[in-house]
Design an enzyme around this catalytic site. Sequence first.
Site, short mmCIF file in Angstrom:
data_model
loop_
_atom_site.label_atom_id
_atom_site.label_comp_id
_atom_site.label_asym_id
_atom_site.label_seq_id
_atom_site.Cartn_x
_atom_site.Cartn_y
_atom_site.Cartn_z
N CYS A 225 -7.39 20.30 20.19
CA CYS A 225 -7.43 19.07 19.31
C CYS A 225 -8.50 18.09 19.59
O CYS A 225 -8.87 17.40 18.36
CB CYS A 225 -6.06 18.53 19.59
N GLU B 247 1.14 13.55 19.73
CA GLU B 247 -0.48 13.61 20.16
C GLU B 247 -1.08 14.70 19.24
O GLU B 247 -0.59 15.99 19.32
CB GLU B 247 -0.69 14.20 21.60
#
Length: 494
Positions: A294, A260
Amino acid sequence: MTAPKFAAAPIKHPDRFYIGGQWVKPSTSDLIDVIQPATEEVYLQVAEAKPDDVSRAVAAARHAFDEGPWPFMTPAERAEYIRAIAEGLRKRQEEVAYTWASEMGILHGDAEVRSARISGIYDFYASLADDFEWVERHTPAGGGYGWLAREPVGVVGAIVPWNAAIVALSFKLAPALIAGCSVVLKSSPESPSAGYLLAEIAEEVGLPAGVVNVVTAHRPASEALVTNPGVDKVSFTGSTAAGKRIAALCADRVARVNLELGGKSAALVLDDYDVEKAAASLADSTMELTGQVCSALTRVIVSRHRHDDLVEALSAEFAKVKVGDQFDSASDMGPVAAQRQRDTIERLIGQGVEEGAQLAAGGHRPAGLDKGWFIEPTLFGNVDNHSSLACTEAFGPVLSVIPAENEADQIRVANDSPYGLNSAVFTNGDNRAWQVARRIRSGTVGHNAHRNSHAFSFGGFKQSGIGREGGREGLMPYLEPKAIILDREPTDAA
């Protein structure tokens, strides 16, 4: 000012690692200083794991998996431990919130709200003990009796980031545990408390020895975890650069990997949507975790004829933001997590100015905050989509507004990126939002706001990652499907 509840970090064994169900001494006396980002003072010291410590943790996890009993229990039996972990987190959510705010600068009030939700992750995966089809019945093409059994992938090396450590570790640990895996959790040097608190809870609930092991380490020891042949799978959350390195190391021995990674997520403000409403939503999401997210919507794409209006509206919203200590209830945004992080953001702001983008708001240390790693929310207009601002993940409160010719060009610009983690479409039309969403190459598309959901899937296209976390999709990476074909039907197939 809201006074912190705890006089010091509420960690029982900061000088040790949790390995094989015990708090063990490290192989060296080296310590890691954890710095409070608003004060620049040492908040906590923890033991620094070396490769030998990591090897010991992997050996404990390997023994727990190979010898059991954990992988040989039924999912329902494992679920009881996972529910107990959830209850332990509910009891200690104030400690989770305090350490989270102290280590990376999230507003304490925000951390309290988010920490209260963490136990739900474990409750959800525990519920899959009954709801998930662990063994499927099939009819083999060549005759006989067939089943597809989904079995634990093995020993998992879980590497978590500093920005939301408790969230990231939970979306790795909970599905790994219900699957029957054992885990070595590698905490970030900037935010180790989440791992320690989780280890304490694992000990309290009587989790079998070696099922969960926790160490804190810098990169050399982290690479020792990734390359250890006793680790069957690596699950990593962090930068794309680090993810590429991990993927390459895992490829050498064909270890399973889940990544991720980073993003430069696009927000498309379509012509039918009010710019003031869009600006309010985007400014609010920019302050989230001081932009250290993110999935942050850092590329705002708008029609050229509305560009200036949106920049003006965003500038007005940013002017309202009060930057300050994360424990001060009057603060709208706290500091970034580390000096190097602030330096990186400032370098990117400087590059943006040099490359000709319009610095419309922020870009400096806030007035009156001479100590601490603070930065103003920063806005650039007339940003080129191929510039440093548009291509580099700042991981801070920096927003770029990019002009496009029309809606089709907005979609083209959104997809013209090596990343594809998150995105949003600002429009009054539901059907229009759906149609544009289906054309954007990203793991999540939100409507009129920064949105993502681990409830059913979170992850990225392209260089934003491999695999998904959250929901049933987040369980699959911790399972290996096994086809079993027998001549006759057994009496105890389960």
